[in-house]
Design an enzyme around this catalytic site. Structure first.
Site, PDB file in Angstrom:
ATOM      1  N   ASN A  15      17.116  52.335  67.528  1.00 37.49           N
ATOM      2  CA  ASN A  15      16.834  53.389  67.536  1.00 37.49           C
ATOM      3  C   ASN A  15      17.335  55.111  66.434  1.00 37.49           C
ATOM      4  OD1 ASN A  15      14.865  52.505  68.682  1.00 37.49           O
ATOM      5  ND2 ASN A  15      14.750  53.886  69.966  1.00 37.49           N
ATOM      6  N   SER A  72      10.918  43.168  60.343  1.00 41.37           N
ATOM      7  CA  SER A  72      11.089  44.221  59.647  1.00 41.37           C
ATOM      8  C   SER A  72      11.878  43.579  58.780  1.00 41.37           C
ATOM      9  CB  SER A  72      11.092  45.918  60.553  1.00 41.37           C
ATOM     10  OG  SER A  72      12.446  45.977  61.330  1.00 41.37           O
ATOM     11  N   GLU A  96      -1.571  57.664  29.796  1.00 36.72           N
ATOM     12  CA  GLU A  96      -2.411  57.121  30.505  1.00 36.72           C
ATOM     13  C   GLU A  96      -1.307  56.515  31.815  1.00 36.72           C
ATOM     14  OE1 GLU A  96      -5.196  56.095  27.473  1.00 36.72           O
ATOM     15  OE2 GLU A  96      -4.835  54.213  28.755  1.00 36.72           O
ATOM     16  N   ASN A  98      -2.666  53.027  21.196  1.00 33.15           N
ATOM     17  CA  ASN A  98      -3.002  53.340  22.030  1.00 33.15           C
ATOM     18  C   ASN A  98      -2.112  54.261  23.905  1.00 33.15           C
ATOM     19  OD1 ASN A  98      -5.963  53.033  22.032  1.00 33.15           O
ATOM     20  ND2 ASN A  98      -5.102  50.896  23.030  1.00 33.15           N
ATOM     21  N   GLN A 140       8.883  51.755  62.212  1.00 32.01           N
ATOM     22  CA  GLN A 140       9.098  50.735  61.437  1.00 32.01           C
ATOM     23  C   GLN A 140       8.798  51.175  60.281  1.00 32.01           C
ATOM     24  OE1 GLN A 140      10.524  47.054  63.286  1.00 32.01           O
ATOM     25  NE2 GLN A 140       8.652  46.441  62.257  1.00 32.01           N
ATOM     26  N   LYS A 194      -6.034  49.770  16.338  1.00 33.93           N
ATOM     27  CA  LYS A 194      -5.210  50.333  17.412  1.00 33.93           C
ATOM     28  C   LYS A 194      -4.013  51.024  17.992  1.00 33.93           C
ATOM     29  CE  LYS A 194      -8.453  52.809  19.937  1.00 33.93           C
ATOM     30  NZ  LYS A 194      -8.835  52.332  21.761  1.00 33.93           N
ATOM     31  N   SER A 223      -4.270  46.883  20.392  1.00 26.67           N
ATOM     32  CA  SER A 223      -5.470  46.452  21.257  1.00 26.67           C
ATOM     33  C   SER A 223      -5.695  45.691  20.532  1.00 26.67           C
ATOM     34  CB  SER A 223      -6.507  47.488  20.645  1.00 26.67           C
ATOM     35  OG  SER A 223      -8.154  46.726  20.599  1.00 26.67           O
ATOM     36  N   TYR A 280      10.600  58.144  69.842  1.00 25.47           N
ATOM     37  CA  TYR A 280      11.104  56.918  69.085  1.00 25.47           C
ATOM     38  C   TYR A 280       9.444  55.806  69.485  1.00 25.47           C
ATOM     39  CZ  TYR A 280      11.745  52.651  66.062  1.00 25.47           C
ATOM     40  OH  TYR A 280      11.279  51.362  65.734  1.00 25.47           O
ATOM     41  N   THR A 326      -7.485  77.269  27.529  1.00 27.50           N
ATOM     42  CA  THR A 326      -8.505  77.049  28.758  1.00 27.50           C
ATOM     43  C   THR A 326      -9.523  77.260  28.941  1.00 27.50           C
ATOM     44  OG1 THR A 326      -8.759  79.693  28.476  1.00 27.50           O
ATOM     45  CG2 THR A 326      -7.176  79.687  29.206  1.00 27.50           C
ATOM     46  N   HIS A 327      -9.890  75.874  29.781  1.00 25.59           N
ATOM     47  CA  HIS A 327     -11.485  75.249  29.907  1.00 25.59           C
ATOM     48  C   HIS A 327     -11.419  74.279  28.458  1.00 25.59           C
ATOM     49  CE1 HIS A 327     -12.769  78.209  32.419  1.00 25.59           C
ATOM     50  NE2 HIS A 327     -12.198  79.482  31.478  1.00 25.59           N
ATOM     51  N   LYS A 332       8.967  52.289  55.598  1.00 27.43           N
ATOM     52  CA  LYS A 332       9.263  51.433  54.365  1.00 27.43           C
ATOM     53  C   LYS A 332       8.645  51.782  54.232  1.00 27.43           C
ATOM     54  CE  LYS A 332      13.181  50.426  57.786  1.00 27.43           C
ATOM     55  NZ  LYS A 332      11.485  51.102  58.794  1.00 27.43           N
TER      56      LYS A 332
HETATM   57  N1  ARG Z   1      12.743  47.833  63.043  1.00 27.32           N
HETATM   58  C1  ARG Z   1      12.997  49.317  63.722  1.00 27.32           C
HETATM   59  C2  ARG Z   1      12.422  50.595  62.279  1.00 27.32           C
HETATM   60  O1  ARG Z   1      12.325  50.130  61.569  1.00 27.32           O
HETATM   61  C3  ARG Z   1      14.108  49.356  64.070  1.00 27.32           C
HETATM   62  C4  ARG Z   1      14.769  48.906  65.685  1.00 27.32           C
HETATM   63  C5  ARG Z   1      14.266  49.470  66.700  1.00 27.32           C
HETATM   64  N2  ARG Z   1      13.461  48.438  67.422  1.00 27.32           N
HETATM   65  C6  ARG Z   1      13.128  48.662  68.865  1.00 27.32           C
HETATM   66  N3  ARG Z   1      12.242  48.061  69.456  1.00 27.32           N
HETATM   67  N4  ARG Z   1      13.685  49.895  69.605  1.00 27.32           N
HETATM   68  O2  ARG Z   1      11.889  51.231  62.708  1.00 27.32           O
END
Ligand code: ARG
Length: 458
Positions: free
Chosen positions: A104, A23, A284, A279, A316, A277, A271, A311, A149-150, A319
């Protein structure tokens, strides 16, 4: 690859699997928070007599150097990165500080610290935007515009009242953001893998250094909880839906048919083929960002659904969507902030549109109710008036009292004030309605609420 584990393993991890499990490519963006958390941990180890003063100083000095010399390393995650660097700089002392926590509890601590900082930046953007909207509403407290409305012209309203409806949506978003902040403000460090740890380390020390408000209550929940990511994604969902609705209105208002809004060059593009144009691309694009924000929300909810406590590696995967939400929302709010600074309303066209589609027909019906009819009966009479106007190609502004009296003899000369745009708007005078008077009251309350939420964020 350098790893923090492997003592019991006999064979190498398959290369592709290793890459898949890593990660570092994403959690390296939490590097500064990793440094902060480990610094706080080291200080608490010293205060709880697990390391000596000179050891603490040495580690903190090396953390300073490591922070300023981030380099590319082949490691599993950001925690491995820092641990290996600390060992490189400090030898065995680097290993000594790795007690009383695990990756963790660490990763969720980093996530939370980062999110709390980002919430503050979003808070500042929301304050700016809401202030701008309220000020704009104050300028336009008496400017007539058709309300829809509408998507059909319904009743005349004031532009100030319309703008305050934006502030109400954003006010609820602001409250959601505050709730998300409150729920994020619990420090998980010290929960270790899931059960807590065997050391006499006072968790309050780290909590205090890292500026968390509370400690997490249960170590199992602490390492598995990602509710704060869900809450943030829900804040983003509702906010982006609000912005998409506002932008949709601005796209419609700036269309040639409506012509209520003159698009500033600062926020529109042209455009490549049609030279004439201009825009509303920005509106949007903001509208379309709802797709990715809602996708991110499905991502985090699905990651957590049915996950066994506590956990799991699944977490992981929180993110990308969290980072993407933060980036998208900050970027969007910043551009939206710039948009509302250059809104140029075409007030003449707005006013001319209020005169269309018998927008004060409800006022005519209410007039007859005041004269003693039930609303159902007066509704029917007004319907007859509209039919009469349509057949004779006139409208409420050039129909005569004589003609009105033929349809219903309760009409008197004062009907024309009720039918006028100004009269219609002024008469909507209950709490939260569109009369200029009420709009000015709402503005005072809006300012008060905004100041109040600013205080609550502190
Ligand atoms: N990289 C993990 C996460 O983003 C944290 C590490 C925990 N990994 C583990 N094998 N206990 O959640």
């Amino acid at each position: 690859m350098n790893k923090l584990w492997g003592g019991r393993f006999e064979n190498q991890l398959d290369y592709d699997i290793e890459i898949y499990l890593n990660s570092f490519y994403i959690d390296k963006y939490l590097f500064n928070y990793e440094i902060k958390v480990i610094s706080a941990h080291v200080k608490s180890l010293y205060l709880c007599n697990y390391i000596k003063l000179n050891e603490k100083k040495q580690i903190l000095n090396s953390l300073f150097l490591i922070k300023n010399n981030f380099r590319k390393l082949n490691v599993e995650d950001i925690h491995s990165y820092l641990e290996l660097e600390l060992i490189k700089y400090n030898g065995d002392l680097g290993k000594k500080i790795y007690i009383g926590k695990s990756r963790n509890d660490q990763i969720t601590t980093l996530n939370k610290l980062m999110l709390l900082d980002e919430i503050e930046k979003i808070n500042i953007l929301l304050i700016f935007i809401r202030k701008t909207i309220i000020n704009l509403a104050e300028i336009e407290f008496n400017t007539p515009v058709p309300g829809f409305t509408h998507l059909q012209i319904a009743q005349p309203i004031t532009l100030g009242h319309y703008l305050l409806s934006w502030n109400e949506m954003l006010k609820r978003d602001h409250i959601n953001l505050l709730n998300c902040k409150k729920n994020t403000n619990f420090c998980p460090l010290g929960s270790a893998a899931l059960a807590g740890h065997n050391y006499k380390i006072n968790r309050n020390i780290v909590k205090k250094i890292l500026n968390f408000k509370y400690l997490t209550e249960n170590s199992i929940d602490a390492v598995s909880d990602r509710d704060y990511v869900i809450l943030f994604s829900q804040f983003c969902n509702i906010l982006i839906i609000h912005l998409s609705r506002i932008c949709e209105d601005m796209i419609i208002w700036s269309s040639n048919k409506f012509n209520f809004l003159k698009l500033s060059d600062k926020i529109s593009s042209g455009s490549s083929i049609m030279p004439q144009k201009k825009n509303p691309d920005l509106f949007e694009l903001i509208r379309s960002k709802s797709g990715r924000i809602m996708g991110n929300s499905v991502n985090i909810l699905t990651i957590l659904k049915s996950q066994a406590l506590s956990y799991n590696k699944d977490n992981q995967e929180d993110k990308e969507s969290l980072f993407d939400n933060i980036y998208t929302i900050k970027n969007t709010l910043n551009c939206f902030r710039k948009c509302i600074l250059v809104l140029k309303f075409n007030k003449k066209n707005m006013y001319l549109s209020t005169l269309k589609n018998y927008s004060t027909a409800t006022d005519m019906a209410d007039y007859l109710v005041k004269k003693g009819l039930t609303f159902r009966d007066s509704h029917k009479i007004v319907g007859n008036c509209i039919k009469y106007c349509e057949n004779n190609d006139i409208n409420f502004f050039n129909i005569s009292l004589k003609e009105l009296k033929i349809i219903c003899n309760l009409f008197e000369n004062d009907i024309f004030y009720f039918l006028s745009i100004e009269g219609s708007i002024k008469n909507k005078n209950t709490y939260g309605s569109t009369s200029p008077n009420q709009v000015l009251n709402s503005i005072q309350r809006a300012k008060f609420f905004l100041n109040n939420i600013i205080l609550k964020f502190k």
